[in-house]
Design an enzyme around this catalytic site. Structure first.
Site, PDB file in Angstrom:
ATOM      1  N   SER A 126       2.648  -0.920 -10.609  1.00 54.03           N
ATOM      2  CA  SER A 126       3.158   0.417 -10.288  1.00 54.03           C
ATOM      3  C   SER A 126       4.570   0.379  -9.709  1.00 54.03           C
ATOM      4  CB  SER A 126       2.186   1.017  -9.257  1.00 54.03           C
ATOM      5  OG  SER A 126       2.776   2.026  -8.510  1.00 54.03           O
ATOM      6  N   TYR A 150      -1.176   0.219  -1.000  1.00 55.22           N
ATOM      7  CA  TYR A 150      -1.400   0.163  -2.459  1.00 55.22           C
ATOM      8  C   TYR A 150      -0.322  -0.703  -3.121  1.00 55.22           C
ATOM      9  CZ  TYR A 150      -1.326   2.248  -7.246  1.00 55.22           C
ATOM     10  OH  TYR A 150      -1.309   2.478  -8.605  1.00 55.22           O
ATOM     11  N   LYS A 154      -0.842  -4.239  -5.094  1.00 52.54           N
ATOM     12  CA  LYS A 154      -0.395  -4.418  -6.487  1.00 52.54           C
ATOM     13  C   LYS A 154       0.589  -5.584  -6.579  1.00 52.54           C
ATOM     14  CE  LYS A 154      -2.337  -0.970  -8.870  1.00 52.54           C
ATOM     15  NZ  LYS A 154      -3.251  -1.196  -9.985  1.00 52.54           N
TER      16      LYS A 154
END
Ligand SMILES: NC(=O)c1ccc[n+]([C@@H]2O[C@H](COP(=O)([O-])OP(=O)(O)OC[C@H]3O[C@@H](n4cnc5c(N)ncnc54)[C@H](O)[C@@H]3O)[C@@H](O)[C@H]2O)c1
Length: 325
Positions: A126, A150, A154
């Site tokens: 992402s 997050y 990732k």
């Protein structure tokens, strides 16, 4: 050829499965097309609307190693690892995000390694891996400096996939996805959920709240193009990837104000007027830490294709997903 899709009941997982069913085949390591005999959808919830003997659904948690042993076997040639706790939820529930986005990703890679057949593993990363003080142009190799849990999860999983590939345990490909818009269905717990909501809700006759300032710049890709990119990323020969398995996918850079202007051009003033503005500092802090554009020249040279403009993305949503009235 057997395919596994983790997060197979999710937005992208279901679309990917439908595209693969339609396409019917994928290349093997030598580039020869092989018929897809089975697609295993692994998710904590079941996908709906599949009526095809090639689909097998397994309901369970990918942080359970016994489940991974069941679903990933030496026959699993292609593994699309899409299951995730999305950005807003991973920020709100640190332990859950760590367990699924990071620990389960490592377990999955270890399971692939134990099978010893070197499957192709496609991992969806992402924009959230970037953050802090960013250069004017973000490159594939710009230092990772995530400003959310997050993004951190990732980023670590990206590095693991690169290292497992370097060691020859898997043939991995990390695709860094722009924010996907326009996503159909209901809002989700991603911080970027509004990037679809401010188009989708007005087009469906509902008001929508935009939680960030009109000049906030987003890096966007449509559902059609992201699915094509996942399949293209799978099909690339390993030799084309050089020393990095991580690729920034092409997107388009638009401000939220430009998105609403596009909505007005495509659907009219009354529809665009359904967007209301109400600042949300939590969402704004996460979104403002993400790059609003990046250099996708490596992806383009590898044959990935983005969208032409945001008006076309809205039209594609109307064609593909807007419920018929
Ligand atoms: N949609 C976007 O804008 C976007 C942008 C960048 C990256 N991504 C990444 O793409 C992937 C797919 O995104 P999406 O939009 O389809 O998200 P989604 O939330 O619709 O799908 C994720 C799926 O993972 C499943 N899942 C969650 N925890 C699980 C667990 N423990 N075991 C098994 N399944 C579990 C969920 O039930 C869900 O169906 C994710 O990895 C996401 O981080 C998406």
């Amino acid at each position: 050829m057997q395919v596994v899709i983790t997060g197979g009941a999710g937005f992208l997982g279901q679309r990917l499965a439908r595209s693969l069913l339609k396409q019917g085949s994928l290349p093997d390591r030598s580039g020869q097309l092989q018929t897809i005999s089975k697609i295993v959808l692994v998710d904590v919830v079941a996908a709906t609307g599949f009526d095809d003997a090639r689909i097998e659904q397994v309901t369970g948690d990918i942080s359970d190693s016994a489940l991974l042993e069941r679903v990933i076997t030496p026959q699993s040639a292609a593994i699309f690892h899409l299951a995730a706790i999305v950005s807003g939820q991973a920020e709100a529930d640190f332990d859950l995000g760590m367990r699924i986005n990071l620990d389960a990703s490592r377990l999955l890679l270890e399971r692939c390694r134990a099978c010893a057949h070197v499957p192709r593993v496609i991992f969806t990363s992402s924009v959230a891996v970037f953050g802090g003080v960013l250069p004017a142009v973000v490159q594939d190799h710009t230092a990772l400096n995530p400003q959310s849990s997050y993004g951190t999860q990732k980023a670590i999983a990206e590095l693991l996939l690169n290292d497992f590939s370097r060691k020859g345990f898997v043939d991995g490909r990390v695709l860094r996805l722009p924010t996907i818009s326009v996503r159909p269905g209901k809002p989700n717990q991603a911080a970027s959920s509004f990037a679809s909501g401010i188009m989708r809700e007005p087009l469906n006759g509902q008001p929508a709240i935009c939680p960030v300032a009109p000049d906030t710049r987003l890096w966007l890709l449509s559902p059609r193009k992201v699915i094509a990119s996942l399949i293209h990323g799978y099909a690339l020969a390993a030799e084309t990837l050089g020393k990095s398995r991580t690729i920034n996918l092409p997107g388009i850079s638009v401000t939220v104000a430009e998105m609403v202007a596009a909505l007005e051009r495509v659907a009219g003033k009354p529809v665009a007027a359904r967007v209301e503005w109400a600042h949300d500092p939590v969402i704004d802090r996460i979104i403002s830490s993400w790059p609003g554009a990046w250099d996708a020249s490596r992806a383009t040279a590898l044959g990935f294709v983005g969208d032409a403009n945001f008006d076309d993305i809205i039209r594609a949503y109307i064609e593909d997903d807007l419920p018929a009235v």
